[in-house]
Scaffold this active site. Sequence first.
Site, PDB file in Angstrom:
ATOM      1  N   LEU A   1       0.855  -1.197   0.000  1.00 53.87           N
ATOM      2  CA  LEU A   1       0.000   0.000   0.000  1.00 53.87           C
ATOM      3  C   LEU A   1       0.884   1.237   0.000  1.00 53.87           C
ATOM      4  O   LEU A   1       1.609   1.491   0.968  1.00 53.87           O
ATOM      5  CB  LEU A   1      -0.868  -0.020   1.263  1.00 53.87           C
ATOM      6  CG  LEU A   1      -1.851   1.126   1.414  1.00 53.87           C
ATOM      7  CD1 LEU A   1      -2.944   1.033   0.365  1.00 53.87           C
ATOM      8  CD2 LEU A   1      -2.462   1.117   2.800  1.00 53.87           C
TER       9      LEU A   1
ATOM     10  N   HIS B   1       6.356   1.890  11.796  1.00 59.61           N
ATOM     11  CA  HIS B   1       7.079   3.023  11.212  1.00 59.61           C
ATOM     12  C   HIS B   1       6.126   4.216  11.214  1.00 59.61           C
ATOM     13  O   HIS B   1       4.922   4.063  10.979  1.00 59.61           O
ATOM     14  CB  HIS B   1       7.458   2.643   9.776  1.00 59.61           C
ATOM     15  CG  HIS B   1       8.412   3.574   9.114  1.00 59.61           C
ATOM     16  ND1 HIS B   1       8.023   4.794   8.630  1.00 59.61           N
ATOM     17  CD2 HIS B   1       9.733   3.452   8.841  1.00 59.61           C
ATOM     18  CE1 HIS B   1       9.066   5.386   8.092  1.00 59.61           C
ATOM     19  NE2 HIS B   1      10.119   4.593   8.207  1.00 59.61           N
TER      20      HIS B   1
HETATM   21  C1  LIG Z   1      -1.145   4.339   3.813  1.00 60.46           C
HETATM   22  C2  LIG Z   1      -1.501   5.535   2.973  1.00 60.46           C
HETATM   23  C3  LIG Z   1      -1.840   5.092   1.561  1.00 60.46           C
HETATM   24  C4  LIG Z   1      -2.776   6.195   3.571  1.00 60.46           C
HETATM   25  O1  LIG Z   1      -3.074   7.401   2.891  1.00 60.46           O
HETATM   26  P1  LIG Z   1      -3.334   8.766   3.715  1.00 60.46           P
HETATM   27  O2  LIG Z   1      -2.110   9.030   4.536  1.00 60.46           O
HETATM   28  O3  LIG Z   1      -3.799   9.805   2.757  1.00 60.46           O
HETATM   29  O4  LIG Z   1      -4.548   8.309   4.640  1.00 60.46           O
HETATM   30  P2  LIG Z   1      -5.537   9.204   5.515  1.00 60.46           P
HETATM   31  O5  LIG Z   1      -6.901   8.958   4.975  1.00 60.46           O
HETATM   32  O6  LIG Z   1      -5.052  10.616   5.644  1.00 60.46           O
HETATM   33  O7  LIG Z   1      -5.381   8.569   6.954  1.00 60.46           O
HETATM   34  C5  LIG Z   1      -5.926   7.324   7.247  1.00 60.46           C
HETATM   35  C6  LIG Z   1      -6.315   7.322   8.723  1.00 60.46           C
HETATM   36  O8  LIG Z   1      -5.120   7.428   9.520  1.00 60.46           O
HETATM   37  C7  LIG Z   1      -5.247   8.519  10.426  1.00 60.46           C
HETATM   38  N1  LIG Z   1      -3.892   9.058  10.630  1.00 60.46           N
HETATM   39  C8  LIG Z   1      -3.206   9.897   9.851  1.00 60.46           C
HETATM   40  N2  LIG Z   1      -1.992  10.123  10.370  1.00 60.46           N
HETATM   41  C9  LIG Z   1      -1.902   9.410  11.522  1.00 60.46           C
HETATM   42  C10 LIG Z   1      -0.907   9.215  12.521  1.00 60.46           C
HETATM   43  N3  LIG Z   1       0.260   9.809  12.439  1.00 60.46           N
HETATM   44  N4  LIG Z   1      -1.184   8.382  13.543  1.00 60.46           N
HETATM   45  C11 LIG Z   1      -2.383   7.720  13.616  1.00 60.46           C
HETATM   46  N5  LIG Z   1      -3.369   7.863  12.698  1.00 60.46           N
HETATM   47  C12 LIG Z   1      -3.131   8.696  11.668  1.00 60.46           C
HETATM   48  C13 LIG Z   1      -6.183   9.479   9.732  1.00 60.46           C
HETATM   49  O9  LIG Z   1      -6.811  10.356  10.648  1.00 60.46           O
HETATM   50  C14 LIG Z   1      -7.171   8.501   9.124  1.00 60.46           C
HETATM   51  O10 LIG Z   1      -8.056   8.034  10.114  1.00 60.46           O
HETATM   52  P3  LIG Z   1      -9.609   8.405  10.102  1.00 60.46           P
HETATM   53  O11 LIG Z   1     -10.127   7.726   8.851  1.00 60.46           O
HETATM   54  O12 LIG Z   1     -10.119   7.827  11.367  1.00 60.46           O
HETATM   55  O13 LIG Z   1      -9.680   9.897  10.020  1.00 60.46           O
HETATM   56  C15 LIG Z   1      -0.350   6.570   2.984  1.00 60.46           C
HETATM   57  O14 LIG Z   1      -0.204   7.133   4.289  1.00 60.46           O
HETATM   58  C16 LIG Z   1       0.970   5.983   2.540  1.00 60.46           C
HETATM   59  O15 LIG Z   1       1.236   5.792   1.340  1.00 60.46           O
HETATM   60  N6  LIG Z   1       1.894   5.758   3.514  1.00 60.46           N
HETATM   61  C17 LIG Z   1       3.303   5.399   3.246  1.00 60.46           C
HETATM   62  C18 LIG Z   1       3.469   3.990   2.840  1.00 60.46           C
HETATM   63  C19 LIG Z   1       3.247   2.995   3.943  1.00 60.46           C
HETATM   64  O16 LIG Z   1       3.872   3.067   5.007  1.00 60.46           O
HETATM   65  N7  LIG Z   1       2.367   2.020   3.634  1.00 60.46           N
HETATM   66  C20 LIG Z   1       2.018   0.950   4.525  1.00 60.46           C
HETATM   67  C21 LIG Z   1       3.092  -0.122   4.531  1.00 60.46           C
HETATM   68  S1  LIG Z   1       2.528  -1.560   5.366  1.00 60.46           S
HETATM   69  C22 LIG Z   1       1.617  -2.362   4.163  1.00 60.46           C
HETATM   70  O17 LIG Z   1       1.686  -2.085   2.997  1.00 60.46           O
HETATM   71  C23 LIG Z   1       0.646  -3.399   4.665  1.00 60.46           C
HETATM   72  C24 LIG Z   1      -0.670  -2.778   5.036  1.00 60.46           C
HETATM   73  C25 LIG Z   1      -1.684  -2.630   3.905  1.00 60.46           C
HETATM   74  O18 LIG Z   1      -1.424  -3.061   2.770  1.00 60.46           O
HETATM   75  O19 LIG Z   1      -2.803  -2.114   4.176  1.00 60.46           O
END
Ligand SMILES: CC(C)(COP(=O)(O)OP(=O)(O)OC[C@H]1O[C@@H](n2cnc3c(N)ncnc32)[C@H](O)[C@@H]1OP(=O)(O)O)[C@@H](O)C(=O)NCCC(=O)NCCSC(=O)CCC(=O)O
Length: 338
Positions: free
Chosen positions: A126, A230
């Site tokens: 993701l 992370h």
């Molecule tokens: C994972 C995504 C795609 C999610 O996109 P966004 O960041 O735009 O998501 P979002 O809608 O803003 O946030 C999703 C929910 O997390 C909350 N949120 C945001 N920041 C937060 C923080 N620091 N701590 C706790 N919760 C947090 C938001 O309020 C929201 O919850 P509410 O809905 O309650 O408001 C992105 O962050 C990303 O690409 N991250 C980097 C890559 C990564 O680490 N991927 C996961 C690797 S692990 C993996 O791939 C396995 C897991 C899997 O495949 O799902």
Amino acid sequence: MLVIRPITEADFPALMRCAEESGHGFTSLPVNEELIRGKIQHSLESFAKEVSSPGIEGYLMVAEDTETGEVVGTTGIEATVGLDVPFYSYHISKVVHSSRKLGVHNIVELLTFGNNYTGCSEICTLFLRPQWREGLNGRLLSKCRFLMMGEHPQRFSKTVFAEMRGVSDEEGHSPFWEWLRDHFFSIEFTHADYLVGVGQKGFIADLMPKLPIYVSLLSDEAQEVIGQVHENTRPALRLLEKEGFTNRGYAAIFDAGPTVECDMVNIRSVYQAFYCTVEISEHSSQSDYLVSNTEFQHFRAVAGKVDVNKALSKARISPEMADALQVNDGDQVRLLAQ
Ligand SMILES: CC(C)(COP(=O)(O)OP(=O)(O)OC[C@H]1O[C@@H](n2cnc3c(N)ncnc32)[C@H](O)[C@@H]1OP(=O)(O)O)[C@@H](O)C(=O)NCCC(=O)NCCSC(=O)CCC(=O)O
């Protein structure tokens, strides 16, 4: 608007860019041209296959901007893990060392190396490019997989899990790995992570401690990150926790990031989704939905405003959304209120 669709060969440069941007510890997207091409090929074959029960299929999808055609993210599902190459994890358990005579009662934790997720479906890979992390985009990328599972359950296992990226710094230093490296492996985390990413897992079986490890004997730094994610992965974990995923005492073997799991039937976006018949017209609804078509090879999912009449099982969607979903008036779609 972003549309989620199965990956194609033409997405290779975009997937390479995601691999480069996602950084260290993102095991399923190593920066390796041959492997990325292999993953795309495996996904093409998996989407094309008739499947009545889950096997070694791997489904990779991308998020495409419908205005520009740019690919800005990726999301994946492994139908099962561990059936071709072993899938390892630690189980964190407790043992009690107690002496009534001396008044000593110590509860200690153990890490036990094993293959308990063998045969389960894994959601993985993701990643959304940072400038696209807004509105419903991240949710769509994560949850579209549950729309797919609900629609095509025969392709997936009863138990679905995700291995969350654990703690490492920008240079790829992982406190947990450093302890393992010093005592057992003698190679850097980035190297080990890369070898796993390219499917060369044999060294794990060769070098990993086979007997349970007492957590209290690890360095303080290593102990602190067991079960921790992370920083960039917190949103991904939050999305899964809201779906009902929980940690049942498993952690990843290199960085000790938490593994979370849920039975497919208990995943919120699986059991709360419902069908409607499509009516294509402009409307002024303010209600947000995730919407997918009912296809597999031509799976499409989007997020946006939909005018839903639940009593009549009808959903009015804009012509732009209908184009992205590749549906016509009268077709069925799967919906999830946001
Ligand atoms: C994972 C995504 C795609 C999610 O996109 P966004 O960041 O735009 O998501 P979002 O809608 O803003 O946030 C999703 C929910 O997390 C909350 N949120 C945001 N920041 C937060 C923080 N620091 N701590 C706790 N919760 C947090 C938001 O309020 C929201 O919850 P509410 O809905 O309650 O408001 C992105 O962050 C990303 O690409 N991250 C980097 C890559 C990564 O680490 N991927 C996961 C690797 S692990 C993996 O791939 C396995 C897991 C899997 O495949 O799902």
